[in-house]
Design an enzyme around this catalytic site. Sequence first.
Site, PDB file in Angstrom:
ATOM      1  N   CYS B 118       9.085 -19.461 -18.425  1.00  0.00           N
ATOM      2  CA  CYS B 118       8.382 -18.034 -18.819  1.00  0.00           C
ATOM      3  C   CYS B 118       8.354 -17.242 -17.286  1.00  0.00           C
ATOM      4  O   CYS B 118       7.515 -17.775 -16.454  1.00  0.00           O
ATOM      5  CB  CYS B 118       6.984 -18.410 -19.324  1.00  0.00           C
ATOM      6  SG  CYS B 118       6.040 -16.885 -19.482  1.00  0.00           S
ATOM      7  N   CYS B 121       4.721 -15.491 -16.878  1.00  0.00           N
ATOM      8  CA  CYS B 121       3.452 -16.328 -16.687  1.00  0.00           C
ATOM      9  C   CYS B 121       3.719 -17.635 -16.916  1.00  0.00           C
ATOM     10  O   CYS B 121       4.397 -18.315 -15.836  1.00  0.00           O
ATOM     11  CB  CYS B 121       2.275 -15.849 -17.595  1.00  0.00           C
ATOM     12  SG  CYS B 121       2.534 -15.479 -19.285  1.00  0.00           S
TER      13      CYS B 121
END
Lengths: 96, 217, 103
Positions: B118, B121
């Site tokens: 990711c 985040c």
Amino acid sequence: MSEPRFAPGAQVTVATRRPACHHRAPAYIKGHTGTVERLCGIFGNPETLAHGGDGRPPQPLYRVRFAARELWGPRAERDGDTVEVEIYEHWLEAAS
Amino acid sequence: MSGGHEHGHDHDHPHPFQPDDDAGGLTEHMALVAAVRELLIEGGIYSAEDERRAIERMDARSPAAGARMVARAWVDPAYRERLLADGAAAARELGVEVGPTRLIVVADTAETKNVIVCTLCSCYPRWVLGLPPAWYKARAYRARVVVEPRAVLAEFGTQLPDGMAVRVHDSTADMRYMVLPARPEGTQDWDEEALAAIVSRDCMIGVALPRADAKAA
Amino acid sequence: MSAEPIGPHDLGGAPAGPIDAHEHAVAHWEKQVDAMMTLLSERGHLKVDELRRGIETLGADAYERLSYYERWAQSMTTILLEKGIVTPEAIPAKVAEIKARQP
């Protein structure tokens, strides 16, 4: 909300805008063209959800497959490598 | 405190995680957390018991759940199809609770190695793998794996066969991902439990490959 | 990179050093932060998108300097203050109370 605009296999280009609000289109895909791999579903729009809004109208969310070479040019390790990213429909245009 | 960053504790270098030893006293952020937590509990937003249960559920989740799913998919082609069609439903089928997670399971093949990240985040399939490792949340992995996955995998000791393509999955929105690695050679006669034992967290993130000789580990 | 990063959190393709693959246990206060997010979200007080927005607007310096759950704590506090679920006066008072309780 309208029907999803893109079907798997469609060639799409990611918008290059940079709104001040929270958004989930990372810089490295902006302006690049890929292929819709699948429709993931219809989800609330994080651009309003993040700011106390209700996420409406909801947005179709797609997985778009990019060639690593398209994204990174000579930095990509090999031809044939790919990167898949989830992108909401309002960030996508049919590739010209 | 309204987003002020002028707290006085002694961060003199960037670091992506808290030092393991938290017995060294109360940092400003620990005090802030303690304060907000008590205010929420006093305000009746949630109770200390709610918190205790939430942490208990958190601690109960581990890569063992994902490993069971992988092992079942290796021995049962019909389950494999269901797992690839709807990861969350296939998890529930084995009694693995996944809450609201929309889980996409991506299968390695002889031609393609899958890796998850990711970049924005730290989205992670925590219901099937537990909490993410520190490196998954840190700058180096998030910045590099989308550009140079082979170099990153090599740092984890993973070498891919020549000719294998890499597909990196960046979970930028509402879906979560888990890698279904390829069943290694030399495991033909193994039962599900033995198979699950070689499917590590890192195999399901995609930075490692299951190995028959890892059974004892 | 072709486009300007969204913020300090937009790391795909950014310069970075080697991976530090050491395992780190999650401290109890960090689990309390995680649980706080889960419980507030389940009860409709806070959305994950709001948590992310709060992290992304910490500023580049704080984003780099703070640990992962410190960022969460900072962001959640900001959003809870915005929504009036906690008040700006209550937090320093409670922090002082907690510090006074420390051995």
